[in-house]
Design an enzyme around this catalytic site. Structure first.
Site, PDB file in Angstrom:
ATOM      1  CG  HIS A   1      -4.113  -3.759   2.147  1.00  0.00           C
ATOM      2  ND1 HIS A   1      -3.190  -3.143   2.721  1.00  0.00           N
ATOM      3  CD2 HIS A   1      -4.848  -2.228   1.363  1.00  0.00           C
ATOM      4  CE1 HIS A   1      -3.090  -1.515   3.632  1.00  0.00           C
ATOM      5  NE2 HIS A   1      -4.057  -1.730   2.402  1.00  0.00           N
TER       6      HIS A   1
ATOM      7  CB  CYS B   1      -1.103   0.179   1.078  1.00  0.00           C
ATOM      8  SG  CYS B   1      -2.519   1.338   0.703  1.00  0.00           S
TER       9      CYS B   1
ATOM     10  CD  GLU C   1      -2.022  -6.453   4.911  1.00  0.00           C
ATOM     11  OE1 GLU C   1      -2.648  -5.211   4.955  1.00  0.00           O
ATOM     12  OE2 GLU C   1      -1.628  -6.238   3.866  1.00  0.00           O
TER      13      GLU C   1
END
Length: 207
Positions: A188, A78, A190
């Site tokens: 992202h 990011c 994650e």
């Protein structure tokens, strides 16, 4: 592996996702630990200028530079990707980035900003980061600023050109880069479910 904690990233979320993907992960801002880890993750949330200020205060610029000089892997996520570029412009204020790649991070021109939610991407042929993922895989984005053009060119004919992945939200923007030991994603991983976990496993597999 180290997730670099300089005060401007979702370090716990990144740690949990990397651990699920099979890595042993430490969260730290310790210079030597970050320098010597097998892999270094540089997350980032918020404003470009604030992230750069925090990174410089933690000597993260030196960590990234020295790791890359030694061919040691770094993954930016990011705003952690955005600060790898030459500069960011937010609200008319220009801030210098790490200048690993030339380019400007500025506001997305789109009907809805921020760009928040799931989106497909356009990976290049031969991508290692997206290897094994089906066409149409979706990833989670949360951002109002992006890089709209790719300006870097390898000057040494022995160097491979970076692999650049694109996405579209109102306009095309850089969604990921694979450049030797330096990889980065605007989305992202994650927060991107199974597709994001696959991305992280692909990166971990290169360490």
């Amino acid at each position: 592996m180290v997730v670099f904690d300089y005060g401007f990233g979702n370090v716990r979320s990144a740690q949990r996702a990397l651990a699920r993907a099979g890595a042993e992960v430490e969260i730290t801002r310790d210079f030597d630990a970050a320098l010597n880890a097998d892999g270094l993750v540089v997350p980032g949330v918020g404003a470009f200028a604030s992230c750069m200020k925090g990174l410089l205060a933690a000597r993260g610029d030196w960590v990234v530079e020295r790791r890359l000089a030694g061919g040691r892997p770094v993954l930016g996520i990011c705003v952690g990707m955005q600060i790898l570029f030459g500069r960011g412009i937010e609200h008319g204020v220009e801030t210098a980035g790490l200048e690993e790649w030339p380019g400007t991070v500025d506001r997305l021109e789109a009907p809805v900003v921020p760009h928040m939610g799931w989106n497909t991407v356009e990976p290049p042929a031969g991508s290692e980061l997206f290897a094994g993922l089906p066409a149409g895989a979706r990833f989670y984005f949360v951002h109002s600023y992006a890089v709209h053009s790719w300006e870097f060119r390898a000057t040494d004919p022995r160097m491979a050109e970076p692999r650049v992945t694109w996405a579209t939200h109102g306009e095309r923007f850089v969604a990921a880069v694979e450049n030797g030991p330096l990889w980065a994603t605007q989305f992202h991983p994650e927060k991107s479910g199974d597709a994001g976990a696959h991305i992280l496993r692909n990166w971990i597999g290169t360490l």
